[in-house]
Motif scaffolding. Sequence first.
Motif, short mmCIF file in Angstrom:
data_model
loop_
_atom_site.label_atom_id
_atom_site.label_comp_id
_atom_site.label_asym_id
_atom_site.label_seq_id
_atom_site.Cartn_x
_atom_site.Cartn_y
_atom_site.Cartn_z
N LEU A 55 0.82 -1.19 0.00
CA LEU A 55 0.00 0.00 0.00
C LEU A 55 0.87 1.26 0.00
CD1 LEU A 55 -2.83 -0.86 2.58
CD2 LEU A 55 -2.82 -1.18 0.10
N THR A 56 0.32 2.32 -0.57
CA THR A 56 0.99 3.61 -0.49
C THR A 56 0.84 4.17 0.91
OG1 THR A 56 -0.99 4.84 -1.11
CG2 THR A 56 0.41 4.04 -2.92
N ALA A 57 1.58 5.24 1.21
CA ALA A 57 1.48 5.87 2.53
C ALA A 57 0.06 6.34 2.80
CB ALA A 57 2.46 7.03 2.63
N ALA A 58 -0.60 6.88 1.77
CA ALA A 58 -1.98 7.36 1.95
C ALA A 58 -2.93 6.21 2.25
CB ALA A 58 -2.42 8.10 0.69
N GLU A 59 -2.75 5.08 1.56
CA GLU A 59 -3.62 3.93 1.78
C GLU A 59 -3.39 3.30 3.15
OE1 GLU A 59 -4.06 2.32 -2.82
OE2 GLU A 59 -2.18 2.01 -1.74
N ALA A 60 -2.12 3.21 3.57
CA ALA A 60 -1.82 2.69 4.90
C ALA A 60 -2.33 3.63 5.98
CB ALA A 60 -0.31 2.48 5.05
N ALA A 61 -2.21 4.92 5.74
CA ALA A 61 -2.67 5.91 6.71
C ALA A 61 -4.18 5.81 6.93
CB ALA A 61 -2.30 7.31 6.25
N ASN B 182 -8.55 4.82 10.43
CA ASN B 182 -9.86 4.20 10.58
C ASN B 182 -9.91 3.24 11.76
OD1 ASN B 182 -11.80 1.70 9.54
ND2 ASN B 182 -12.63 3.72 9.07
N SER B 183 -8.81 2.55 12.01
CA SER B 183 -8.78 1.58 13.12
C SER B 183 -8.60 2.25 14.47
CB SER B 183 -7.63 0.58 12.91
OG SER B 183 -6.37 1.21 13.01
N THR C 177 -17.76 -2.44 0.14
CA THR C 177 -18.57 -2.01 -1.00
C THR C 177 -18.26 -0.60 -1.45
OG1 THR C 177 -20.32 -1.37 0.54
CG2 THR C 177 -20.46 -3.56 -0.44
N THR C 178 -17.65 0.20 -0.61
CA THR C 178 -17.30 1.56 -1.02
C THR C 178 -15.96 1.59 -1.74
OG1 THR C 178 -16.13 2.03 1.04
CG2 THR C 178 -18.48 2.50 0.99
N GLY C 179 -15.27 0.47 -1.77
CA GLY C 179 -13.94 0.43 -2.36
C GLY C 179 -12.86 0.71 -1.34
N ARG C 180 -13.23 1.24 -0.16
CA ARG C 180 -12.27 1.45 0.91
C ARG C 180 -12.17 0.19 1.75
NH1 ARG C 180 -8.67 5.80 1.57
NH2 ARG C 180 -9.72 7.80 1.32
N PRO C 181 -10.99 -0.12 2.30
CA PRO C 181 -10.87 -1.29 3.18
C PRO C 181 -11.79 -1.16 4.39
CG PRO C 181 -8.71 -0.44 2.57
CD PRO C 181 -9.71 0.58 2.13
N LYS C 182 -12.32 -2.28 4.84
CA LYS C 182 -13.19 -2.32 6.00
C LYS C 182 -12.59 -3.19 7.08
CE LYS C 182 -16.36 0.19 4.07
NZ LYS C 182 -16.47 1.61 4.45
N GLY C 183 -12.54 -2.68 8.30
CA GLY C 183 -12.02 -3.46 9.41
C GLY C 183 -13.02 -4.50 9.87
#
Length: 512
Positions: free
Chosen positions: A85-91, A96-97, A171-177
């Motif tokens: 993941l990029t820094a933005a994606e990891a961030a 979120n967590s 479903t939004t395309g964003r990772p979900k915890g």
Amino acid sequence: MQIREHLSKDGAPSKPAIILHPSGTVITFDELEARANRLAHYFRQQGLQEGDVVAILMENNEHMHPVMWAARRSGLYYVPINTHLTAAEAAYIIDNSGAKAVVGSVALQQTLAGLAEQLPGGLPPVRLIAGPDASADLDGWVRYPEGVADQPDTPIDDEIEGDLLQYSSGTTGRPKGIKRELPHLPPSQVPGLMAALVGFWLDPDAVYLSPAPLYHTAPSVWSMQIQAGGITTVVLEKFDPEGCLEAIERYRVTHGQFVPAMFTRMLKLPEEVRNRYDVSSLKRVMHAAAPCPAEIKKQMIDWWGPIVDEYYASSEAHGSTLIGAEDWLTHPGSVGKPMMGAIHILDEDGNELPPGQAGEIYFEGGNSFEYLNDPDKTAASRHPKGWTTVGDIGYLDEDGYLYLTDRRHHMIISGGVNIYPQEAENMLVTHPKVMDAAVFGVPDDEMGQRVKGVVQTVDPSDATAEFERELLDWLRDRLAHYKCPRSLSFEAQLPRTDTGKLYKQELVKKYS
């Protein structure tokens, strides 16, 4: 779920808990126990308590398991983050967590350095970086394990079981915890998430091979359950088909877990290379994560014998099935029967379907879970009778064996990795020359599926090979490469309804 009952006794040498391949680095059970305890004390010293979250951003290395064990015995949720993941994606995942701590490695230092400007609330207060030559440029990061070397190597006084908090696309395309309620019990009273699945074919003298990245659910959960049983885990630092065979021969591996793409890559080695390695030590292997082509599985059984078992599950851990190699040969293509509870196949109106008819797969009697910060998605996974689903599609035969026909609707599974295409679609349409975009999976002999993209340009004259290359480079600068299409094609108009629903199946058929 403990490892300390396998420590050395009466002066005998400690058994290896982890062997890294190809480096050969060995971590004994004594060392693993001591490292986990020191870090657990440090977490407590820094104020982390039951229910807090630790994010982990590391490749397969000698520190990954001690960090997970430290978090687990401290009652913490631990979040392994995909290293691509990029820094933005990891961030996004860290934010979120609600992580209060992050443990990274020198190998991911560039990503770690980019987190600060991507996190709206700033970096977590507890930050450690593992590995030699960690740069002082990362202000406020503590070197690990040096920074916790003064902590006791005995257990913390208030040990309590933590859990994995795994992220998968939603479903939004964003990772979900995917979050489960903590058991609020001492670790010794908790059997472990995969205890039944792992335990049925392992013995104390086994040697287990973990060939996949530990940031994925199954490799992290399985390897920890294996270690809790006192079994040595051989961890591939990076999967390589010949290197995998070499590890099996060198360490006399008896058991392992794979994804179908690994089978394909090993099968495609020249025959003289495959025959060079002695794999006779293997007793049983397991595969999961993606549907395995029947022909690939038959070739593996021909090569390794009828020892190739399979299970079907999800990161939500709400249910699972299992099928042994011998059983699979009489039910080819099946993923087996449920290990507990029951399976229900429902149509779009929630009606139960008879054998042979495909519908959405619901499990009854499995573990409860929720999608972190997403009550709507959590509610959508529930049936009024309490059954749960992750959106997979399949059917049961007359004997109660489950067959998968689709996975998470439009989810792409490439090399055992789940890829939700909407994230790439959403990014593509932000390009000024793009009117519309569709991303989907097409068959791939090695990876199961590969990511394909189709674009509608604002100006039809931009639908050129030159713009394809430009757009792919542009997208890869913004998303992890594994999420990006391998190629792009152009359509004058994408097949959407008046309500905006995209008929991807038409595109899948055209480009497969």
